[in-house]
Design a protein around this motif. Structure first.
Motif, PDB file in Angstrom:
ATOM      1  N   LYS A  58       0.835  -1.203   0.000  1.00 46.51           N
ATOM      2  CA  LYS A  58       0.000   0.000   0.000  1.00 46.51           C
ATOM      3  C   LYS A  58       0.870   1.253   0.000  1.00 46.51           C
ATOM      4  O   LYS A  58       2.002   1.236   0.475  1.00 46.51           O
ATOM      5  CB  LYS A  58      -0.928   0.018   1.220  1.00 46.51           C
ATOM      6  CG  LYS A  58      -1.994  -1.055   1.172  1.00 46.51           C
ATOM      7  CD  LYS A  58      -2.900  -0.971   2.377  1.00 46.51           C
ATOM      8  CE  LYS A  58      -3.955  -2.052   2.304  1.00 46.51           C
ATOM      9  NZ  LYS A  58      -4.826  -2.053   3.471  1.00 46.51           N
ATOM     10  N   LYS A  59       0.326   2.312  -0.539  1.00 43.89           N
ATOM     11  CA  LYS A  59       0.926   3.661  -0.542  1.00 43.89           C
ATOM     12  C   LYS A  59       2.222   3.767  -1.329  1.00 43.89           C
ATOM     13  O   LYS A  59       3.028   4.646  -1.085  1.00 43.89           O
ATOM     14  CB  LYS A  59       1.106   4.161   0.890  1.00 43.89           C
ATOM     15  CG  LYS A  59      -0.216   4.267   1.617  1.00 43.89           C
ATOM     16  CD  LYS A  59      -0.073   4.884   2.974  1.00 43.89           C
ATOM     17  CE  LYS A  59      -1.446   4.915   3.606  1.00 43.89           C
ATOM     18  NZ  LYS A  59      -1.523   5.579   4.846  1.00 43.89           N
ATOM     19  N   GLU A  60       2.441   2.850  -2.289  1.00 41.05           N
ATOM     20  CA  GLU A  60       3.605   2.961  -3.170  1.00 41.05           C
ATOM     21  C   GLU A  60       3.306   3.879  -4.348  1.00 41.05           C
ATOM     22  O   GLU A  60       4.187   4.574  -4.828  1.00 41.05           O
ATOM     23  CB  GLU A  60       4.015   1.588  -3.715  1.00 41.05           C
ATOM     24  CG  GLU A  60       4.785   0.742  -2.740  1.00 41.05           C
ATOM     25  CD  GLU A  60       5.308  -0.529  -3.394  1.00 41.05           C
ATOM     26  OE1 GLU A  60       5.484  -0.568  -4.625  1.00 41.05           O
ATOM     27  OE2 GLU A  60       5.552  -1.491  -2.651  1.00 41.05           O
ATOM     28  N   LYS A  61       2.038   3.831  -4.825  1.00 42.08           N
ATOM     29  CA  LYS A  61       1.673   4.600  -6.011  1.00 42.08           C
ATOM     30  C   LYS A  61       0.179   4.872  -5.978  1.00 42.08           C
ATOM     31  O   LYS A  61      -0.616   3.999  -5.631  1.00 42.08           O
ATOM     32  CB  LYS A  61       2.027   3.793  -7.262  1.00 42.08           C
ATOM     33  CG  LYS A  61       1.708   4.461  -8.571  1.00 42.08           C
ATOM     34  CD  LYS A  61       2.097   3.552  -9.733  1.00 42.08           C
ATOM     35  CE  LYS A  61       1.752   4.210 -11.058  1.00 42.08           C
ATOM     36  NZ  LYS A  61       2.020   3.310 -12.176  1.00 42.08           N
ATOM     37  N   MET A  62      -0.202   6.080  -6.338  1.00 40.16           N
ATOM     38  CA  MET A  62      -1.618   6.442  -6.417  1.00 40.16           C
ATOM     39  C   MET A  62      -1.978   6.634  -7.886  1.00 40.16           C
ATOM     40  O   MET A  62      -1.183   7.148  -8.662  1.00 40.16           O
ATOM     41  CB  MET A  62      -1.900   7.723  -5.631  1.00 40.16           C
ATOM     42  CG  MET A  62      -1.596   7.619  -4.142  1.00 40.16           C
ATOM     43  SD  MET A  62      -2.505   6.315  -3.292  1.00 40.16           S
ATOM     44  CE  MET A  62      -4.098   7.066  -3.146  1.00 40.16           C
ATOM     45  N   LEU A  63      -3.181   6.203  -8.254  1.00 41.98           N
ATOM     46  CA  LEU A  63      -3.665   6.329  -9.630  1.00 41.98           C
ATOM     47  C   LEU A  63      -4.883   7.240  -9.674  1.00 41.98           C
ATOM     48  O   LEU A  63      -5.710   7.219  -8.769  1.00 41.98           O
ATOM     49  CB  LEU A  63      -4.089   4.961 -10.173  1.00 41.98           C
ATOM     50  CG  LEU A  63      -3.051   3.861 -10.257  1.00 41.98           C
ATOM     51  CD1 LEU A  63      -3.722   2.547 -10.628  1.00 41.98           C
ATOM     52  CD2 LEU A  63      -1.992   4.215 -11.269  1.00 41.98           C
ATOM     53  N   LYS A  64      -4.990   7.996 -10.750  1.00 40.67           N
ATOM     54  CA  LYS A  64      -6.207   8.761 -11.028  1.00 40.67           C
ATOM     55  C   LYS A  64      -7.052   7.922 -11.966  1.00 40.67           C
ATOM     56  O   LYS A  64      -6.563   6.980 -12.591  1.00 40.67           O
ATOM     57  CB  LYS A  64      -5.860  10.098 -11.663  1.00 40.67           C
ATOM     58  CG  LYS A  64      -5.108  11.008 -10.730  1.00 40.67           C
ATOM     59  CD  LYS A  64      -4.826  12.349 -11.356  1.00 40.67           C
ATOM     60  CE  LYS A  64      -4.013  13.141 -10.347  1.00 40.67           C
ATOM     61  NZ  LYS A  64      -4.292  14.518 -10.367  1.00 40.67           N
ATOM     62  N   VAL A  65      -8.312   8.268 -12.100  1.00 42.77           N
ATOM     63  CA  VAL A  65      -9.205   7.495 -12.949  1.00 42.77           C
ATOM     64  C   VAL A  65      -8.689   7.454 -14.390  1.00 42.77           C
ATOM     65  O   VAL A  65      -8.812   6.442 -15.077  1.00 42.77           O
ATOM     66  CB  VAL A  65     -10.669   7.996 -12.859  1.00 42.77           C
ATOM     67  CG1 VAL A  65     -10.850   9.314 -13.579  1.00 42.77           C
ATOM     68  CG2 VAL A  65     -11.624   6.941 -13.367  1.00 42.77           C
ATOM     69  N   ASP A  66      -8.071   8.546 -14.846  1.00 42.38           N
ATOM     70  CA  ASP A  66      -7.515   8.579 -16.207  1.00 42.38           C
ATOM     71  C   ASP A  66      -6.325   7.623 -16.361  1.00 42.38           C
ATOM     72  O   ASP A  66      -6.012   7.204 -17.473  1.00 42.38           O
ATOM     73  CB  ASP A  66      -7.102   9.997 -16.594  1.00 42.38           C
ATOM     74  CG  ASP A  66      -8.299  10.922 -16.774  1.00 42.38           C
ATOM     75  OD1 ASP A  66      -9.413  10.402 -17.041  1.00 42.38           O
ATOM     76  OD2 ASP A  66      -8.140  12.141 -16.630  1.00 42.38           O
ATOM     77  N   ASP A  67      -5.667   7.293 -15.258  1.00 43.57           N
ATOM     78  CA  ASP A  67      -4.590   6.296 -15.288  1.00 43.57           C
ATOM     79  C   ASP A  67      -5.181   4.878 -15.282  1.00 43.57           C
ATOM     80  O   ASP A  67      -4.596   3.955 -15.855  1.00 43.57           O
ATOM     81  CB  ASP A  67      -3.681   6.428 -14.050  1.00 43.57           C
ATOM     82  CG  ASP A  67      -3.034   7.789 -13.925  1.00 43.57           C
ATOM     83  OD1 ASP A  67      -2.707   8.389 -14.972  1.00 43.57           O
ATOM     84  OD2 ASP A  67      -2.869   8.260 -12.777  1.00 43.57           O
ATOM     85  N   PHE A  68      -6.330   4.729 -14.625  1.00 40.22           N
ATOM     86  CA  PHE A  68      -6.937   3.404 -14.481  1.00 40.22           C
ATOM     87  C   PHE A  68      -7.658   2.946 -15.749  1.00 40.22           C
ATOM     88  O   PHE A  68      -7.650   1.753 -16.068  1.00 40.22           O
ATOM     89  CB  PHE A  68      -7.909   3.391 -13.296  1.00 40.22           C
ATOM     90  CG  PHE A  68      -8.595   2.069 -13.119  1.00 40.22           C
ATOM     91  CD1 PHE A  68      -7.901   0.966 -12.655  1.00 40.22           C
ATOM     92  CD2 PHE A  68      -9.931   1.918 -13.447  1.00 40.22           C
ATOM     93  CE1 PHE A  68      -8.518  -0.265 -12.515  1.00 40.22           C
ATOM     94  CE2 PHE A  68     -10.566   0.698 -13.303  1.00 40.22           C
ATOM     95  CZ  PHE A  68      -9.856  -0.392 -12.833  1.00 40.22           C
TER      96      PHE A  68
END
Length: 154
Positions: A58-68
């Motif tokens: 957890k908490k290594e990388k955050m994604l935005k919906v445009d990344d998903f």
């Protein structure tokens, strides 16, 4: 690649993404990529999840919906994910009497030794929650098992 998605798929993906946006900031921890994809009725392996950017911590990388969205499109298009019908065909190979049953012991062996193997400690709750009782000869119906496994959400 997200352009390959229909408007309905985009809406479904955004909704699933929003469930894993625990803080309401428009981001999802990459740790939950696999869970989010499974919520969208896909069956990616751990290797596929890692390949598309999912993380094991957890908490290594955050994604935005445009990344998903491109991740969803790629996994949706991937032929290696397997479908209910694919899994049924595999289990039919172990149905010696062609009556919709297989040996419980064979199912256990398959899950412990083939493909993306499970550990015994991981397997026990899956079999307990998803298998019908064995008959007196040690057989179980495999279609209900498969339906329960594929419907199970982590």
């Amino acid at each position: 690649m997200a352009a390959d998605l229909s408007a309905r798929d985009v809406e479904r993906a955004k909704f699933a993404f929003s469930i894993y946006d625990f803080e309401g900031k428009g981001t999802m921890d990459a740790f939950y990529v696999g869970d989010c994809l499974r919520a969208l009725n896909l069956n990616p392996t751990l290797a596929v999840i890692e390949k598309v950017g999912g993380k094991t911590k957890k908490k290594e990388k955050m994604l935005k919906v445009d990344d998903f969205l491109p991740i969803f499109a790629q996994v949706k298009k991937d032929k290696d994910a397997g479908s209910f019908e694919d899994f049924m065909e595999v289990l039919k190979l172990y149905d010696k009497t062609e009556n919709g049953t297989m040996l419980y012991a064979e199912l256990e062996h398959i899950l412990l030794s083939l493909g993306e193997r499970l550990e015994k400690s991981e397997l026990e709750p899956v079999l307990k929650d998803c298998c019908d009782e064995e008959d007196e000869d040690g057989f179980i119906p495999y279609e209900p098992f498969l339906k329960r496994v594929l419907a199970f959400k982590i």
